[in-house]
Design a protein around this motif. Structure first.
Motif, mmCIF file in Angstrom:
data_model
loop_
_atom_site.group_PDB
_atom_site.id
_atom_site.type_symbol
_atom_site.label_atom_id
_atom_site.label_comp_id
_atom_site.label_asym_id
_atom_site.label_seq_id
_atom_site.Cartn_x
_atom_site.Cartn_y
_atom_site.Cartn_z
ATOM 1 N N ALA A 132 0.657 -0.964 -0.171
ATOM 2 C CA ALA A 132 0.054 0.013 0.214
ATOM 3 C C ALA A 132 0.893 1.421 -0.098
ATOM 4 O O ALA A 132 2.221 1.193 0.306
ATOM 5 C CB ALA A 132 -0.800 -0.035 0.999
ATOM 6 N N ASP A 133 0.399 2.194 -0.372
ATOM 7 C CA ASP A 133 1.133 3.487 -0.766
ATOM 8 C C ASP A 133 1.576 3.925 0.908
ATOM 9 O O ASP A 133 0.960 3.412 1.977
ATOM 10 C CB ASP A 133 0.361 5.000 -0.975
ATOM 11 C CG ASP A 133 -0.250 4.492 -2.385
ATOM 12 O OD1 ASP A 133 0.515 3.868 -3.120
ATOM 13 O OD2 ASP A 133 -1.174 5.193 -2.840
ATOM 14 N N GLU A 136 -0.727 5.890 3.119
ATOM 15 C CA GLU A 136 -1.817 5.307 3.514
ATOM 16 C C GLU A 136 -1.560 4.118 4.691
ATOM 17 O O GLU A 136 -2.175 4.065 5.633
ATOM 18 C CB GLU A 136 -2.365 4.425 2.462
ATOM 19 C CG GLU A 136 -3.701 3.478 2.899
ATOM 20 C CD GLU A 136 -4.661 4.321 3.326
ATOM 21 O OE1 GLU A 136 -5.666 3.579 3.910
ATOM 22 O OE2 GLU A 136 -4.852 5.394 3.365
ATOM 23 N N ASP A 174 -2.285 -4.639 -4.625
ATOM 24 C CA ASP A 174 -2.021 -3.225 -4.193
ATOM 25 C C ASP A 174 -3.446 -3.152 -3.206
ATOM 26 O O ASP A 174 -4.355 -3.072 -3.744
ATOM 27 C CB ASP A 174 -2.303 -2.422 -5.407
ATOM 28 C CG ASP A 174 -2.037 -1.018 -5.018
ATOM 29 O OD1 ASP A 174 -2.332 -0.580 -3.578
ATOM 30 O OD2 ASP A 174 -1.897 -0.187 -5.941
ATOM 31 N N SER A 176 -3.901 -0.156 -1.430
ATOM 32 C CA SER A 176 -4.149 1.372 -1.063
ATOM 33 C C SER A 176 -5.138 1.970 -0.948
ATOM 34 O O SER A 176 -5.640 2.998 -0.735
ATOM 35 C CB SER A 176 -3.130 2.093 -2.235
ATOM 36 O OG SER A 176 -1.875 1.637 -2.248
#
Length: 387
Positions: A132-133, A136, A174, A176
């Protein structure tokens, strides 16, 4: 049994994915959970931790005070290794017990935070990374664990980098966005890849190949080849494994099939690896034991429906062993020869577009290789090339 390694950085949400796969029927082995279990009050593990770090790491009720222990080890690599030296062997023994008790048709998901850092990836049939980013992840850690942004970023920085995780990831999820999106990815992963992969491993069969469609060169091919090679090297005790074939030539269009060559000292040695490679997800193809009908190699395929691959076990110094390496390096070095080969491949792809057996395709290329071999040999002599 299919062994799946699952990992991801702190705050990435890999537990969400682990829980979903468990709902589908996966046997979940949570390394963090086991790490807590082996240091419960009254265990030899907790006694060893107290001996190493002192009674001040205990809470008033005699249990391990994790925040206090974290404060001791977090900023010291030496102290972390000391703790890991106590906990990891205990977790390893409990993990082995759980693997031994799993059913033959189980999909075992091993949730391991330090999978990348400890170089565990080659031990699994497949590695799944949840990411995840960073922003985040920082938000989640503040919300769910009460961490300050500074602490959260420090924890993230102390773990493997995104690049290191990508290098081992067969599957990248992903997370995010909202949970429903990563859950949908997990559902598809289970149905489309894990279930058929497990069946292929158990039934000793390989992913079926389709038509000879050509794909533009994919920069992921060498990375995918390296991951497969690492698994084969682990199984064979470090034998040489080379990425060969069209996917090993940058810029060359190719079928989306990885070719690897394993260097063996004899065909007897190759036969000795038939069962270990099959168990590792590379079933043997007993009806295909040679090049052009000669008894020159042993041939395996990959059981992963999401990554087709051919594994050629050839004897070091043999003609076909040498030529596989020569043609790869020669095509890498010559723009003109690559163009000639692409023209041939495009014609074959059109001619055999509806073919169900790629053996015909391989035979169709033989004449070109025969005519090209003297040119490749001349290049090798002029450059001093060695396999």
């Amino acid at each position: 049994m299919l062994r799946v390694g699952l990992t991801g950085g702190i705050g990435s949400g890999k537990s969400t994915v682990a829980g979903r796969l468990a709902e589908h029927g996966a046997v979940l082995i949570d390394a963090d959970k086991l790490a807590r279990e082996v240091v419960q009050p009254g265990t030899p593990g907790l006694a060893a931790v107290v001996e190493a770090f002192g009674a001040e790491v205990l809470a008033p009720d005699g249990s391990l005070d994790r925040p206090k222990l974290a404060a001791v080890v977090f900023n010291s690599a030496e102290q972390r290794e000391r703790l890991n030296g106590i906990v990891h062997p205990l977790v390893g023994r409990r993990t082995a017990e759980m693997l031994a008790s799993a059913a033959d048709d189980a999909v075992v998901v091993h949730d391991v935070p330090l999978l990348v850092e400890k170089n565990y990836a080659p031990m699994y049939h497949l590695v799944v990374v949840v990411d995840a980013d960073v922003e985040e992840r920082v938000r989640r850690l503040a919300e769910t664990r009460g961490m300050s942004p500074q602490d959260a970023r420090a924890r993230i920085a102390a773990q493997a980098t995104v690049e290191q995780r990508r290098a081992v990831a067969d599957v990248w999820l992903d997370n995010s966005s909202t949970p429903d999106r990563v859950l949908a990815q997990a559902d598809a992963l289970w149905a489309d890849r894990l279930v058929p992969f497990e069946a292929n491993v158990r039934l000793r069969r390989w992913g079926r190949y389709g038509n000879p469609r050509l794909y533009d060169y994919n920069a992921e091919w060498p990375l995918q080849a390296a991951r497969l090679a690492a698994r084969i090297e682990l199984v064979t005790g470090g034998l040489r494994v080379d990425h060969i074939g069209s996917t090993a030539v940058p810029g060359l269009p190719a079928k989306d099939i990885i070719d690897l060559q394993v260097t063996v000292s004899s065909l007897d040695q190759a036969d000795g690896f038939a069962e270990p490679l099959t168990a590792a997800g590379f079933p043997v193809r007993p009806e295909n034991t040679g090049d052009r009908g000669k008894e020159t190699k042993r041939y395996h395929n990959c059981a992963d429906p999401g990554r087709l691959a051919n594994i050629h076990l050839r004897v070091e110094g043999s003609e076909d062993w040498r030529n596989a390496l020569l043609f790869r390096d020669w095509l890498r070095a010559s723009v003109e020869e690559r163009a000639s080969y692409v023209q041939l491949k495009q014609g074959i792809a059109k001619r055999f577009a509806s073919a169900g057996d790629l053996a015909e395709v391989a035979t169709a290329k033989d004449a070109w290789f025969d005519s090209a071999l003297p040119r490749a040999q001349a290049w090798a002599e002029a450059t001093g090339w060695q396999p």
